[in-house]
Design a protein around this motif. Structure first.
Motif, PDB file in Angstrom:
ATOM      1  N   LEU A   1       0.804  -1.224   0.000  1.00 51.72           N
ATOM      2  CA  LEU A   1       0.000   0.000   0.000  1.00 51.72           C
ATOM      3  C   LEU A   1       0.840   1.280   0.000  1.00 51.72           C
ATOM      4  O   LEU A   1       0.500   2.220  -0.722  1.00 51.72           O
ATOM      5  N   PRO A   2       1.960   1.364   0.744  1.00 53.79           N
ATOM      6  CA  PRO A   2       2.746   2.610   0.727  1.00 53.79           C
ATOM      7  C   PRO A   2       3.299   2.984  -0.651  1.00 53.79           C
ATOM      8  O   PRO A   2       3.537   4.145  -0.931  1.00 53.79           O
ATOM      9  N   GLN A   3       3.497   2.007  -1.525  1.00 54.82           N
ATOM     10  CA  GLN A   3       4.069   2.276  -2.850  1.00 54.82           C
ATOM     11  C   GLN A   3       2.995   2.451  -3.929  1.00 54.82           C
ATOM     12  O   GLN A   3       3.317   2.650  -5.091  1.00 54.82           O
ATOM     13  N   LYS A   4       1.740   2.383  -3.578  1.00 60.85           N
ATOM     14  CA  LYS A   4       0.664   2.333  -4.574  1.00 60.85           C
ATOM     15  C   LYS A   4       0.647   3.517  -5.540  1.00 60.85           C
ATOM     16  O   LYS A   4       0.226   3.377  -6.678  1.00 60.85           O
ATOM     17  N   ASN A   5       1.122   4.688  -5.128  1.00 61.87           N
ATOM     18  CA  ASN A   5       1.091   5.866  -5.998  1.00 61.87           C
ATOM     19  C   ASN A   5       2.258   5.940  -6.975  1.00 61.87           C
ATOM     20  O   ASN A   5       2.297   6.837  -7.811  1.00 61.87           O
ATOM     21  N   LYS A   6       3.211   5.031  -6.863  1.00 62.53           N
ATOM     22  CA  LYS A   6       4.371   5.004  -7.775  1.00 62.53           C
ATOM     23  C   LYS A   6       4.347   3.655  -8.487  1.00 62.53           C
ATOM     24  O   LYS A   6       4.795   2.659  -7.938  1.00 62.53           O
ATOM     25  N   LEU A   7       3.815   3.648  -9.703  1.00 66.14           N
ATOM     26  CA  LEU A   7       3.493   2.408 -10.395  1.00 66.14           C
ATOM     27  C   LEU A   7       4.647   1.417 -10.495  1.00 66.14           C
ATOM     28  O   LEU A   7       4.483   0.239 -10.205  1.00 66.14           O
ATOM     29  N   LEU A   8       5.837   1.863 -10.897  1.00 65.01           N
ATOM     30  CA  LEU A   8       6.948   0.920 -11.067  1.00 65.01           C
ATOM     31  C   LEU A   8       7.400   0.340  -9.732  1.00 65.01           C
ATOM     32  O   LEU A   8       7.700  -0.852  -9.630  1.00 65.01           O
ATOM     33  N   GLU A   9       7.446   1.177  -8.685  1.00 63.71           N
ATOM     34  CA  GLU A   9       7.801   0.680  -7.348  1.00 63.71           C
ATOM     35  C   GLU A   9       6.730  -0.273  -6.840  1.00 63.71           C
ATOM     36  O   GLU A   9       7.028  -1.299  -6.230  1.00 63.71           O
ATOM     37  N   TYR A  10       5.473   0.080  -7.073  1.00 59.67           N
ATOM     38  CA  TYR A  10       4.353  -0.757  -6.643  1.00 59.67           C
ATOM     39  C   TYR A  10       4.410  -2.112  -7.337  1.00 59.67           C
ATOM     40  O   TYR A  10       4.247  -3.160  -6.711  1.00 59.67           O
ATOM     41  N   SER A  11       4.689  -2.101  -8.627  1.00 59.70           N
ATOM     42  CA  SER A  11       4.794  -3.342  -9.382  1.00 59.70           C
ATOM     43  C   SER A  11       5.912  -4.224  -8.830  1.00 59.70           C
ATOM     44  O   SER A  11       5.714  -5.416  -8.603  1.00 59.70           O
ATOM     45  N   ALA A  12       7.076  -3.630  -8.604  1.00 58.53           N
ATOM     46  CA  ALA A  12       8.208  -4.398  -8.064  1.00 58.53           C
ATOM     47  C   ALA A  12       7.861  -4.974  -6.694  1.00 58.53           C
ATOM     48  O   ALA A  12       8.178  -6.130  -6.387  1.00 58.53           O
ATOM     49  N   CYS A  13       7.188  -4.191  -5.888  1.00 55.18           N
ATOM     50  CA  CYS A  13       6.802  -4.643  -4.550  1.00 55.18           C
ATOM     51  C   CYS A  13       5.798  -5.788  -4.624  1.00 55.18           C
ATOM     52  O   CYS A  13       5.933  -6.783  -3.917  1.00 55.18           O
ATOM     53  N   THR A  14       4.779  -5.660  -5.475  1.00 56.67           N
ATOM     54  CA  THR A  14       3.763  -6.718  -5.544  1.00 56.67           C
ATOM     55  C   THR A  14       4.341  -8.012  -6.110  1.00 56.67           C
ATOM     56  O   THR A  14       3.951  -9.100  -5.676  1.00 56.67           O
ATOM     57  N   GLU A  15       5.276  -7.891  -7.048  1.00 62.06           N
ATOM     58  CA  GLU A  15       5.918  -9.100  -7.562  1.00 62.06           C
ATOM     59  C   GLU A  15       6.767  -9.762  -6.475  1.00 62.06           C
ATOM     60  O   GLU A  15       6.764 -10.987  -6.341  1.00 62.06           O
ATOM     61  N   ALA A  16       7.472  -8.950  -5.684  1.00 56.79           N
ATOM     62  CA  ALA A  16       8.255  -9.488  -4.569  1.00 56.79           C
ATOM     63  C   ALA A  16       7.329 -10.118  -3.534  1.00 56.79           C
ATOM     64  O   ALA A  16       7.643 -11.180  -2.974  1.00 56.79           O
ATOM     65  N   ALA A  17       6.197  -9.488  -3.263  1.00 56.68           N
ATOM     66  CA  ALA A  17       5.238 -10.029  -2.301  1.00 56.68           C
ATOM     67  C   ALA A  17       4.742 -11.392  -2.763  1.00 56.68           C
ATOM     68  O   ALA A  17       4.660 -12.344  -1.969  1.00 56.68           O
ATOM     69  N   SER A  18       4.421 -11.508  -4.036  1.00 57.16           N
ATOM     70  CA  SER A  18       3.953 -12.777  -4.576  1.00 57.16           C
ATOM     71  C   SER A  18       5.014 -13.867  -4.405  1.00 57.16           C
ATOM     72  O   SER A  18       4.711 -14.989  -3.984  1.00 57.16           O
ATOM     73  N   GLN A  19       6.253 -13.536  -4.706  1.00 54.89           N
ATOM     74  CA  GLN A  19       7.348 -14.492  -4.525  1.00 54.89           C
ATOM     75  C   GLN A  19       7.520 -14.848  -3.043  1.00 54.89           C
ATOM     76  O   GLN A  19       7.762 -16.008  -2.703  1.00 54.89           O
ATOM     77  N   PHE A  20       7.371 -13.849  -2.176  1.00 58.03           N
ATOM     78  CA  PHE A  20       7.487 -14.075  -0.733  1.00 58.03           C
ATOM     79  C   PHE A  20       6.410 -15.049  -0.258  1.00 58.03           C
ATOM     80  O   PHE A  20       6.691 -15.977   0.505  1.00 58.03           O
ATOM     81  N   PHE A  21       5.177 -14.873  -0.726  1.00 59.98           N
ATOM     82  CA  PHE A  21       4.088 -15.775  -0.330  1.00 59.98           C
ATOM     83  C   PHE A  21       4.382 -17.195  -0.796  1.00 59.98           C
ATOM     84  O   PHE A  21       4.221 -18.157  -0.031  1.00 59.98           O
ATOM     85  N   HIS A  22       4.858 -17.347  -2.041  1.00 60.38           N
ATOM     86  CA  HIS A  22       5.174 -18.680  -2.570  1.00 60.38           C
ATOM     87  C   HIS A  22       6.304 -19.330  -1.769  1.00 60.38           C
ATOM     88  O   HIS A  22       6.205 -20.496  -1.384  1.00 60.38           O
ATOM     89  N   GLU A  23       7.363 -18.579  -1.556  1.00 54.77           N
ATOM     90  CA  GLU A  23       8.522 -19.136  -0.851  1.00 54.77           C
ATOM     91  C   GLU A  23       8.173 -19.494   0.588  1.00 54.77           C
ATOM     92  O   GLU A  23       8.581 -20.548   1.088  1.00 54.77           O
ATOM     93  N   THR A  24       7.424 -18.652   1.257  1.00 55.81           N
ATOM     94  CA  THR A  24       7.037 -18.920   2.644  1.00 55.81           C
ATOM     95  C   THR A  24       6.137 -20.146   2.710  1.00 55.81           C
ATOM     96  O   THR A  24       6.305 -21.000   3.591  1.00 55.81           O
ATOM     97  N   CYS A  25       5.215 -20.266   1.784  1.00 55.93           N
ATOM     98  CA  CYS A  25       4.338 -21.444   1.736  1.00 55.93           C
ATOM     99  C   CYS A  25       5.168 -22.716   1.548  1.00 55.93           C
ATOM    100  O   CYS A  25       4.978 -23.698   2.261  1.00 55.93           O
ATOM    101  N   GLN A  26       6.086 -22.682   0.597  1.00 57.31           N
ATOM    102  CA  GLN A  26       6.931 -23.860   0.345  1.00 57.31           C
ATOM    103  C   GLN A  26       7.735 -24.236   1.578  1.00 57.31           C
ATOM    104  O   GLN A  26       7.842 -25.409   1.928  1.00 57.31           O
ATOM    105  N   THR A  27       8.299 -23.236   2.240  1.00 58.22           N
ATOM    106  CA  THR A  27       9.094 -23.492   3.442  1.00 58.22           C
ATOM    107  C   THR A  27       8.232 -24.120   4.529  1.00 58.22           C
ATOM    108  O   THR A  27       8.641 -25.084   5.183  1.00 58.22           O
ATOM    109  N   LEU A  28       7.042 -23.580   4.725  1.00 59.99           N
ATOM    110  CA  LEU A  28       6.153 -24.116   5.759  1.00 59.99           C
ATOM    111  C   LEU A  28       5.679 -25.522   5.416  1.00 59.99           C
ATOM    112  O   LEU A  28       5.470 -26.344   6.315  1.00 59.99           O
TER     113      LEU A  28
END
Length: 155
Positions: free
Chosen positions: A56-83
């Motif tokens: 949410l903090p990056q939502k007004n800056k499209l490229l930063e927001y995109s990079a953040c959401t892609e990292a978040a998606s990877q984080f969710f996948h990696e955390t799920c796999q680890t668990l």
């Protein structure tokens, strides 16, 4: 004396109910992590991701927001796999596993890329000009516009 007794009862009730509240996940929880040098933030409640809070903090800056959401998606996948690969005996383990694995499956990142456009070759430019003149000839029905269209389009 009554005030201190009431405060004691409130603290006792809070302490007794705290594990139950945590297990149910009724409170809105915020998470801020640094994932591969990318700050990622999100909220969850009832052990479910609130997708509109991701990055949410990056939502007004499209490229930063995109990079953040892609990292978040990877984080969710990696955390799920680890668990899934390393189960532990912890009170809230299954809740965290459900949270991250559901997020890994359901969360869709925003993907925005900026790149240089490719130069248009002659044939693409001619097709584009032909399309423009075709529309113009259909609209005006002037003989000169039809002749120009035929000349450019090769008819």
């Amino acid at each position: 004396m009554i005030d201190s007794y009431v405060q004691f009862n409130e603290k006792l009730a809070y302490a007794i109910l705290k594990p139950m509240r945590e297990g149910m996940g009724v409170e809105l929880e915020s998470v801020n992590v640094d994932y591969h040098d990318q700050p990622v933030s999100f909220q969850y409640q009832m052990w479910r991701l609130r997708p509109n809070t991701v990055c949410l903090p990056q939502k007004n800056k499209l490229l930063e927001y995109s990079a953040c959401t892609e990292a978040a998606s990877q984080f969710f996948h990696e955390t799920c796999q680890t668990l899934q690969q390393k189960p532990i005996r912890a009170a809230l383990y299954s809740n965290y596993k459900r949270l991250y694995c559901n997020a890994a499956v359901s969360y869709q990142p925003v993907v925005a890329k900026v790149c240089r456009s490719q130069p248009i070759d002659e044939s693409a430019e001619q097709r584009q000009q032909c399309s423009i003149l075709t529309v113009k000839a259909l609209r005006t029905r002037k003989a000169s516009d039809v002749q120009e269209r035929d000349r450019v389009c090769g008819n």
